[in-house]
Design an enzyme around this catalytic site. Sequence first.
Site, PDB file in Angstrom:
ATOM      1  N   ILE A  51       0.830  -1.208   0.000  1.00 55.41           N
ATOM      2  CA  ILE A  51       0.000   0.000   0.000  1.00 55.41           C
ATOM      3  C   ILE A  51       0.861   1.255   0.000  1.00 55.41           C
ATOM      4  O   ILE A  51       1.983   1.247   0.534  1.00 55.41           O
ATOM      5  CB  ILE A  51      -0.990  -0.007   1.196  1.00 55.41           C
ATOM      6  N   CYS A  52       0.323   2.293  -0.623  1.00 54.53           N
ATOM      7  CA  CYS A  52       0.899   3.629  -0.586  1.00 54.53           C
ATOM      8  C   CYS A  52       2.244   3.675  -1.308  1.00 54.53           C
ATOM      9  O   CYS A  52       2.322   3.418  -2.508  1.00 54.53           O
ATOM     10  CB  CYS A  52       0.989   4.098   0.863  1.00 54.53           C
ATOM     11  N   HIS A  53       3.338   3.968  -0.612  1.00 55.15           N
ATOM     12  CA  HIS A  53       4.673   4.038  -1.209  1.00 55.15           C
ATOM     13  C   HIS A  53       5.394   2.682  -1.228  1.00 55.15           C
ATOM     14  O   HIS A  53       6.493   2.577  -1.757  1.00 55.15           O
ATOM     15  CB  HIS A  53       5.541   5.050  -0.447  1.00 55.15           C
ATOM     16  N   TYR A 101       0.533   5.173  -4.148  1.00 55.50           N
ATOM     17  CA  TYR A 101       0.391   6.603  -3.940  1.00 55.50           C
ATOM     18  C   TYR A 101       0.695   7.260  -5.287  1.00 55.50           C
ATOM     19  O   TYR A 101       1.618   6.839  -5.988  1.00 55.50           O
ATOM     20  CB  TYR A 101       1.345   7.089  -2.841  1.00 55.50           C
ATOM     21  N   SER A 124      -2.907  -0.779  -3.091  1.00 55.06           N
ATOM     22  CA  SER A 124      -3.821   0.336  -2.843  1.00 55.06           C
ATOM     23  C   SER A 124      -3.017   1.621  -2.745  1.00 55.06           C
ATOM     24  O   SER A 124      -1.793   1.587  -2.584  1.00 55.06           O
ATOM     25  CB  SER A 124      -4.639   0.127  -1.572  1.00 55.06           C
TER      26      SER A 124
END
Length: 188
Positions: A110-112, A131, A159
Amino acid sequence: MALEGRKVAFLVAAEGIEQVELTEPWKAVEEAGGTPELVSVRPGSVQAFNHLDKADTFTVDKVVSEARPTDYDGLVLPGGVANPDNLRQEPSAVRFAGEFFARGKPVAAICHAPWLLIEADVVRGRRLTSYPSLATDLRNAGAEWVDEEVVVDAGLVTSRRPQDLPAFCAKAVEEIGEGAHRSQARSA
């Protein structure tokens, strides 16, 4: 339960972990009957953050250089900017993540966190999200980047941000519950 008898590695650096991206998937794994284990680059504890502010510390269960992907049924990679940036500079962490792909085991990032997957060279030909600031990095590494809440590609769950956690956690539990995905190894 979906993850009864399954063990899931949560790989993090020593600091810079976005706390909610660690704690929410951790809780989802436990609620599904699985056993989460915190794997990091050094023993002791790790420092989580709420965006840029220090949050809680968490005790490391195993050092990544001693961890074996064969002992786990899945891998979760929390984000935060500093966390994956530090992990991608640790050869043992890069190797550990890459081995999950080679073995067809589910990975949720998720994200970075996809920065680590770029370093492990496992995103080429894959469809994923992250991200938004990683979109160019992922495209340059051969991935198809999309701006969606959650993307699943043959055992790889991604995500964009903390707001996507409900969908991310549900899909991570589902994919880990399904077990190995032969097509996951195609990018390893």
